[in-house]
Design a protein around this motif. Sequence first.
Motif, PDB file in Angstrom:
ATOM      1  N   MET A   1       0.830  -1.215   0.000  1.00  0.00           N
ATOM      2  CA  MET A   1       0.000   0.000   0.000  1.00  0.00           C
ATOM      3  C   MET A   1       0.864   1.265   0.000  1.00  0.00           C
ATOM      4  O   MET A   1       0.494   2.285  -0.579  1.00  0.00           O
ATOM      5  N   ILE A   2       2.039   1.177   0.647  1.00  0.00           N
ATOM      6  CA  ILE A   2       2.951   2.329   0.687  1.00  0.00           C
ATOM      7  C   ILE A   2       3.492   2.580  -0.731  1.00  0.00           C
ATOM      8  O   ILE A   2       3.614   3.731  -1.176  1.00  0.00           O
ATOM      9  N   GLY A   3       3.773   1.496  -1.439  1.00  0.00           N
ATOM     10  CA  GLY A   3       4.263   1.611  -2.814  1.00  0.00           C
ATOM     11  C   GLY A   3       3.214   2.192  -3.747  1.00  0.00           C
ATOM     12  O   GLY A   3       3.534   2.936  -4.684  1.00  0.00           O
ATOM     13  N   ALA A   4       1.943   1.843  -3.495  1.00  0.00           N
ATOM     14  CA  ALA A   4       0.851   2.396  -4.303  1.00  0.00           C
ATOM     15  C   ALA A   4       0.740   3.897  -4.067  1.00  0.00           C
ATOM     16  O   ALA A   4       0.693   4.697  -5.009  1.00  0.00           O
ATOM     17  N   ALA A   5       0.733   4.290  -2.783  1.00  0.00           N
ATOM     18  CA  ALA A   5       0.604   5.720  -2.451  1.00  0.00           C
ATOM     19  C   ALA A   5       1.823   6.510  -2.944  1.00  0.00           C
ATOM     20  O   ALA A   5       1.689   7.639  -3.422  1.00  0.00           O
ATOM     21  N   ALA A   6       3.003   5.904  -2.828  1.00  0.00           N
ATOM     22  CA  ALA A   6       4.243   6.605  -3.203  1.00  0.00           C
ATOM     23  C   ALA A   6       4.216   7.053  -4.660  1.00  0.00           C
ATOM     24  O   ALA A   6       4.692   8.134  -5.002  1.00  0.00           O
ATOM     25  N   TYR A   7       3.629   6.220  -5.516  1.00  0.00           N
ATOM     26  CA  TYR A   7       3.567   6.550  -6.937  1.00  0.00           C
ATOM     27  C   TYR A   7       2.830   7.872  -7.164  1.00  0.00           C
ATOM     28  O   TYR A   7       3.285   8.739  -7.921  1.00  0.00           O
ATOM     29  N   TYR A   8       1.691   8.017  -6.455  1.00  0.00           N
ATOM     30  CA  TYR A   8       0.889   9.238  -6.645  1.00  0.00           C
ATOM     31  C   TYR A   8       1.506  10.437  -5.931  1.00  0.00           C
ATOM     32  O   TYR A   8       1.385  11.572  -6.387  1.00  0.00           O
ATOM     33  N   ALA A   9       2.182  10.172  -4.810  1.00  0.00           N
ATOM     34  CA  ALA A   9       2.908  11.247  -4.119  1.00  0.00           C
ATOM     35  C   ALA A   9       4.021  11.766  -5.033  1.00  0.00           C
ATOM     36  O   ALA A   9       4.245  12.966  -5.158  1.00  0.00           O
ATOM     37  N   TYR A  10       4.681  10.834  -5.694  1.00  0.00           N
ATOM     38  CA  TYR A  10       5.768  11.172  -6.632  1.00  0.00           C
ATOM     39  C   TYR A  10       5.235  11.998  -7.798  1.00  0.00           C
ATOM     40  O   TYR A  10       5.833  13.001  -8.197  1.00  0.00           O
ATOM     41  N   GLN A  11       4.055  11.590  -8.335  1.00  0.00           N
ATOM     42  CA  GLN A  11       3.430  12.344  -9.425  1.00  0.00           C
ATOM     43  C   GLN A  11       3.152  13.781  -9.001  1.00  0.00           C
ATOM     44  O   GLN A  11       3.162  14.701  -9.800  1.00  0.00           O
ATOM     45  N   LYS A  12       2.841  13.932  -7.699  1.00  0.00           N
ATOM     46  CA  LYS A  12       2.561  15.280  -7.173  1.00  0.00           C
ATOM     47  C   LYS A  12       3.834  16.014  -6.772  1.00  0.00           C
ATOM     48  O   LYS A  12       3.774  17.085  -6.174  1.00  0.00           O
ATOM     49  N   GLY A  13       4.977  15.415  -7.024  1.00  0.00           N
ATOM     50  CA  GLY A  13       6.247  16.093  -6.751  1.00  0.00           C
ATOM     51  C   GLY A  13       6.718  16.021  -5.318  1.00  0.00           C
ATOM     52  O   GLY A  13       7.571  16.793  -4.893  1.00  0.00           O
ATOM     53  N   LYS A  14       6.156  15.097  -4.566  1.00  0.00           N
ATOM     54  CA  LYS A  14       6.589  14.989  -3.164  1.00  0.00           C
ATOM     55  C   LYS A  14       7.848  14.144  -3.070  1.00  0.00           C
ATOM     56  O   LYS A  14       7.795  12.914  -3.039  1.00  0.00           O
TER      57      LYS A  14
END
Lengths: 206, 337
Positions: free
Chosen positions: B306-319
Amino acid sequence: MISLFIDTSTKNVSISIVKDDKILSLIQEEICNEHSKYATSYVKKVIDEANIDANDLDNILVVTGPGSFTGVRIGVTIAKTYGYLINKEIIAVSSLKSLALSVSDKDIVMSVIAANKSSYYVGVYDSKYNDIICEQCVSNTRLLELIDEYNPYIVSDNFNVLGRYKFNKVNLDILKIVDYYKDKDTINYHALVPNYLKLPQALENK
Amino acid sequence: MKDIYCLAIESSCDETSMSIIKNGIEEIETVTNTQIDIHKSFGGVVPEIASRSHIENVTIVLDELFQRSKISMSDIDIIGVTYGPGLIGSLMIGLQCAKTISLVTGKPLIPVHHIAGHIYANNLEKRLEFPLIALVVSGGHTDLVYMKEDYSFKKIGSTLDDAVGEAYDKVAKVCGLEYPGGPLVDKLSKLGRDTYDLPMPLDDDSYNFSFSGIKSAVINVIHNEMQRGNEIRVNDMCNSFQERVVSVIVKKTMRALSEYNVNNLVLAGGVAANSYLRERLEEETNKNNINFSYPKIKYCTDNAAMIGAAAYYAYQKGKIADLTLNAVAVDTLYNEE
């Protein structure tokens, strides 16, 4: 021979790159409870300052304790992960012996690190830095007995006074420590664990 | 677009978990070392013991992940890591590991909030649809969250005291059930009836929750009955407790969906495994034509997928974090818009 040295076991953090008998870069700083935040960035800094690549290390030395449980785990986790990534075994360094190694020309050296208000981690070494007693965690009373017994030169990570005895604060002599440990046994990164010398409280009371 | 492979690390409590997730939706491999048997004899997680176990396992889990996935470090694009909230000493191990990987490989470090992870566990089943309401129920959280788009979180309600999972575990403990008792309360509840006169948890116009009242009521009833030498009907007690708790949660969740005019509900967190809660939400969302999704049981408990799933979208948002990223015991995910 390029070595990375990491000590996050007490509030005095030491991180350094040593090449043969020369320090290429060194960060030695007193930081309180911020080890978690800064340790890896300091590793990056010493690597950059030494002008080497992160993959160039031949040796990783890490202080595995005794000391602050959390502090020790930070350095050990970095060392384990680093060792795994570049496939190098690790040299486990004692915090107590590191202090002893940082003074010279004493017959008997005692290293003391406060564990909590009423107990201390202690090691006693001869002039060749061999253990006279095995490193252990002792009470105030027992520490005073040991001091009376060995009449040592006392070094510590911090200025401290116990009874009529004064502890001398020393900064780590990284070159001497790296030189002393360079031929010592290495340990696989998977097997490397902190040397706590103390059980978790939950088990002590069991 | 180029595929993004995330190496994800989660160590916020008593599980050392690492995972490789492709594009935020596809689980390539997950390896989890759970410490549950170690903590059982203490009746709960002992932080120092958890930290010691994490450090013993950290590189072993990492190595097994790469062995099993047949993916190598050079295939990885981003490193996702839980930075909080959770047990500091535990978080620290996963965090130092992730930071060291980022330091040595130069790959970007993505900080992931643990609750964002729980919500994105649903993304591994089916791509999230927005806007949505997320009901986050776990041992540390009871939150209603509004998301208008990916990685944007607005909290609309929360527990004022005990988290729902915490209340379940405490009720289980006074009923004499083995740790972790929450799932047992759900199980035994099916064998009992609603016979104990317990107070309703906070049932007002807000989206907040309070479970300490009903928890204390259970403890008092049990103590009184024991003093009188009466037998406790554990199954009935579990049923009476669960009935009230789930009713209030379902009621407030359904009201949030209607007031925010949202058609998507996702369930997240460890208590998302609770069968009665799933059943009741399924019923209500069916009635109201709401898309309802909940994670597979294996994604309900703490896991790095689940952390890997969230990380992808956080990365897309530039986090992207630098190496001074620190672990935090308490942190709010919300208002990250």
